[in-house]
Scaffold this active site. Structure first.
Site, PDB file in Angstrom:
ATOM      1  N   GLU A   1       0.865  -1.183   0.000  1.00  0.00           N
ATOM      2  CA  GLU A   1       0.000   0.000   0.000  1.00  0.00           C
ATOM      3  C   GLU A   1       0.901   1.231   0.000  1.00  0.00           C
ATOM      4  O   GLU A   1       1.582   1.508   0.991  1.00  0.00           O
ATOM      5  CB  GLU A   1      -0.916   0.036   1.223  1.00  0.00           C
ATOM      6  CG  GLU A   1      -1.845   1.249   1.171  1.00  0.00           C
ATOM      7  CD  GLU A   1      -2.669   1.441   2.439  1.00  0.00           C
ATOM      8  OE1 GLU A   1      -3.798   1.963   2.333  1.00  0.00           O
ATOM      9  OE2 GLU A   1      -2.178   1.092   3.530  1.00  0.00           O
ATOM     10  N   LEU A   2       0.902   1.943  -1.097  1.00  0.00           N
ATOM     11  CA  LEU A   2       1.691   3.172  -1.175  1.00  0.00           C
ATOM     12  C   LEU A   2       0.883   4.318  -0.594  1.00  0.00           C
ATOM     13  O   LEU A   2      -0.116   4.738  -1.176  1.00  0.00           O
ATOM     14  CB  LEU A   2       2.074   3.486  -2.618  1.00  0.00           C
ATOM     15  CG  LEU A   2       2.896   4.765  -2.806  1.00  0.00           C
ATOM     16  CD1 LEU A   2       4.220   4.698  -2.033  1.00  0.00           C
ATOM     17  CD2 LEU A   2       3.144   5.051  -4.279  1.00  0.00           C
ATOM     18  N   ARG A   3       1.323   4.802   0.557  1.00  0.00           N
ATOM     19  CA  ARG A   3       0.667   5.945   1.188  1.00  0.00           C
ATOM     20  C   ARG A   3       1.196   7.225   0.550  1.00  0.00           C
ATOM     21  O   ARG A   3       2.177   7.825   0.985  1.00  0.00           O
ATOM     22  CB  ARG A   3       0.912   5.907   2.691  1.00  0.00           C
ATOM     23  CG  ARG A   3       0.105   4.843   3.426  1.00  0.00           C
ATOM     24  CD  ARG A   3      -1.388   5.192   3.499  1.00  0.00           C
ATOM     25  NE  ARG A   3      -1.576   6.459   4.162  1.00  0.00           N
ATOM     26  CZ  ARG A   3      -1.749   6.600   5.480  1.00  0.00           C
ATOM     27  NH1 ARG A   3      -1.771   5.537   6.251  1.00  0.00           N
ATOM     28  NH2 ARG A   3      -1.916   7.792   6.024  1.00  0.00           N
TER      29      ARG A   3
ATOM     30  N   ARG B   1      -4.444   9.401   1.615  1.00  0.00           N
ATOM     31  CA  ARG B   1      -5.368   9.591   2.730  1.00  0.00           C
ATOM     32  C   ARG B   1      -5.532  11.065   3.102  1.00  0.00           C
ATOM     33  O   ARG B   1      -4.559  11.793   3.279  1.00  0.00           O
ATOM     34  CB  ARG B   1      -4.874   8.800   3.939  1.00  0.00           C
ATOM     35  CG  ARG B   1      -5.859   8.694   5.063  1.00  0.00           C
ATOM     36  CD  ARG B   1      -7.017   7.767   4.725  1.00  0.00           C
ATOM     37  NE  ARG B   1      -6.649   6.356   4.681  1.00  0.00           N
ATOM     38  CZ  ARG B   1      -7.152   5.499   3.807  1.00  0.00           C
ATOM     39  NH1 ARG B   1      -8.033   5.896   2.886  1.00  0.00           N
ATOM     40  NH2 ARG B   1      -6.802   4.227   3.825  1.00  0.00           N
TER      41      ARG B   1
ATOM     42  N   HIS C   1     -13.296   5.201   8.213  1.00  0.00           N
ATOM     43  CA  HIS C   1     -12.488   5.171   9.426  1.00  0.00           C
ATOM     44  C   HIS C   1     -13.191   5.936  10.546  1.00  0.00           C
ATOM     45  O   HIS C   1     -13.801   6.978  10.320  1.00  0.00           O
ATOM     46  CB  HIS C   1     -11.116   5.826   9.191  1.00  0.00           C
ATOM     47  CG  HIS C   1     -10.329   5.191   8.087  1.00  0.00           C
ATOM     48  ND1 HIS C   1     -10.528   5.508   6.760  1.00  0.00           N
ATOM     49  CD2 HIS C   1      -9.354   4.250   8.118  1.00  0.00           C
ATOM     50  CE1 HIS C   1      -9.698   4.787   6.017  1.00  0.00           C
ATOM     51  NE2 HIS C   1      -8.975   4.021   6.818  1.00  0.00           N
TER      52      HIS C   1
ATOM     53  N   LYS D   1     -14.023  -1.461   3.187  1.00  0.00           N
ATOM     54  CA  LYS D   1     -13.041  -1.478   4.272  1.00  0.00           C
ATOM     55  C   LYS D   1     -13.508  -0.556   5.389  1.00  0.00           C
ATOM     56  O   LYS D   1     -13.800   0.623   5.148  1.00  0.00           O
ATOM     57  CB  LYS D   1     -11.667  -1.019   3.789  1.00  0.00           C
ATOM     58  CG  LYS D   1     -10.627  -0.957   4.914  1.00  0.00           C
ATOM     59  CD  LYS D   1      -9.344  -0.259   4.482  1.00  0.00           C
ATOM     60  CE  LYS D   1      -8.416  -0.062   5.676  1.00  0.00           C
ATOM     61  NZ  LYS D   1      -7.246   0.766   5.334  1.00  0.00           N
TER      62      LYS D   1
ATOM     63  N   ARG E   1      -7.205  -8.508  12.735  1.00  0.00           N
ATOM     64  CA  ARG E   1      -6.417  -8.510  11.502  1.00  0.00           C
ATOM     65  C   ARG E   1      -6.079  -9.940  11.086  1.00  0.00           C
ATOM     66  O   ARG E   1      -6.004 -10.249   9.901  1.00  0.00           O
ATOM     67  CB  ARG E   1      -5.142  -7.688  11.689  1.00  0.00           C
ATOM     68  CG  ARG E   1      -5.399  -6.224  12.026  1.00  0.00           C
ATOM     69  CD  ARG E   1      -4.106  -5.497  12.376  1.00  0.00           C
ATOM     70  NE  ARG E   1      -4.359  -4.125  12.785  1.00  0.00           N
ATOM     71  CZ  ARG E   1      -4.410  -3.083  11.952  1.00  0.00           C
ATOM     72  NH1 ARG E   1      -4.212  -3.277  10.664  1.00  0.00           N
ATOM     73  NH2 ARG E   1      -4.649  -1.868  12.403  1.00  0.00           N
TER      74      ARG E   1
ATOM     75  N   THR F   1       1.961   1.977  10.761  1.00  0.00           N
ATOM     76  CA  THR F   1       1.179   3.077  10.198  1.00  0.00           C
ATOM     77  C   THR F   1      -0.234   3.135  10.760  1.00  0.00           C
ATOM     78  O   THR F   1      -0.991   4.032  10.425  1.00  0.00           O
ATOM     79  CB  THR F   1       1.112   2.979   8.659  1.00  0.00           C
ATOM     80  OG1 THR F   1       0.486   1.750   8.301  1.00  0.00           O
ATOM     81  CG2 THR F   1       2.512   3.035   8.061  1.00  0.00           C
TER      82      THR F   1
ATOM     83  N   GLN G   1      -1.118  -2.883  14.423  1.00  0.00           N
ATOM     84  CA  GLN G   1      -0.614  -3.665  13.303  1.00  0.00           C
ATOM     85  C   GLN G   1       0.334  -4.760  13.793  1.00  0.00           C
ATOM     86  O   GLN G   1       1.031  -4.607  14.789  1.00  0.00           O
ATOM     87  CB  GLN G   1       0.110  -2.767  12.302  1.00  0.00           C
ATOM     88  CG  GLN G   1      -0.827  -2.040  11.361  1.00  0.00           C
ATOM     89  CD  GLN G   1      -0.072  -1.222  10.326  1.00  0.00           C
ATOM     90  OE1 GLN G   1       1.105  -0.959  10.477  1.00  0.00           O
ATOM     91  NE2 GLN G   1      -0.767  -0.790   9.300  1.00  0.00           N
TER      92      GLN G   1
END
Length: 236
Positions: free
Chosen positions: A35-37, A65, A126, A152, A189, A208, A212
């Protein structure tokens, strides 16, 4: 039994060279997706994003984001969406993450561009303060799935019951990623694979998001026969 749930690792770095080096490290560690933020990249623009994704040469989730969703992008909403739109032209982009609460005109414009390019969309929601009720979350997921390919949700628990609500969403909804953030929600997760979620998120180093799990641990846990989802949460 080998889990069919893929592992995505976010990359949140400011400099191009650091992103590419980090990507190579995560690929070696066994990531299925990166996932490229985009919102973490300093002085970002579309050409820079294209160069980075081409250099990585690996399946990517493109995420830019917004600040209100916990991100770091400093430009306007139009600029943010236009950078994501430019990702539709890149062969290594498998998914583009689009926040549900994005202005509907910009959101629907980007979803249409993704469809034209045969790129899958993740419609994300979110809540960093609480976990809404199951009924409310089901309403959100239904709206997300009407708009895109994968729903999501990532919400903050205040107690263990909140994390069970998140599992209930995964139990009832396909093509859905439901995450309970923080330490008490970290197990959700792992449980993603037991409910056939398309992918879950781990970390290759930098964290991130709260709760996690590192990729090495995640790979082990995903392939453990913890329980069968058909026998779990039947009454929720």
């Amino acid at each position: 039994m080998i889990s069919q749930t893929k592992i995505a690792i976010p990359i949140l770095q400011e400099k191009e060279e650091d992103i590419i080096k980090t990507a190579q490290d995560f690929i070696k560690k066994g990531a299925d997706l990166l996932e490229l933020r985009i919102d973490g990249i300093a002085n970002v623009n579309s050409d820079m994003v294209k160069k980075i994704i081409d250099s990585i040469n690996f399946p990517v989730i493109a995420t830019n984001r917004s600040k209100k969703e916990g991100g770091f992008f400093l430009g306007s909403e139009k600029e943010r969406i236009n950078i994501l739109k430019s990702c539709c032209d890149l062969k290594n982009v498998e998914y583009i993450d689009i926040e549900l609460q994005t202005d509907p005109c910009l959101r629907n414009f980007l979803i249409d561009k993704c469809r034209e390019a045969n790129i899958k969309t993740i419609i994300s929601f979110h809540d960093f303060e609480k976990t809404p009720s199951v009924d409310y979350l089901l309403k959100i997921v239904n709206e997300q799935k009407e708009l895109g390919d994968v729903a999501k949700i990532a919400v903050m628990p205040t107690n263990l019951e909140d994390t069970i609500n998140v599992l209930a969403i995964m139990s009832h909804c396909d093509n859905t990623i439901a995450i309970s953030m923080g330490e008490i929600g970290s197990y959700t997760r792992v449980m993603a694979s037991k409910f056939n979620a398309p992918f879950t998120f781990a970390t290759g180093g930098d964290v991130t998001a709260p709760g996690q799990i590192d990729i090495e641990t995640m790979k082990l846990l995903l392939n453990m026969d913890l329980m069968d989802h058909d026998d779990f949460l039947d009454d929720i």
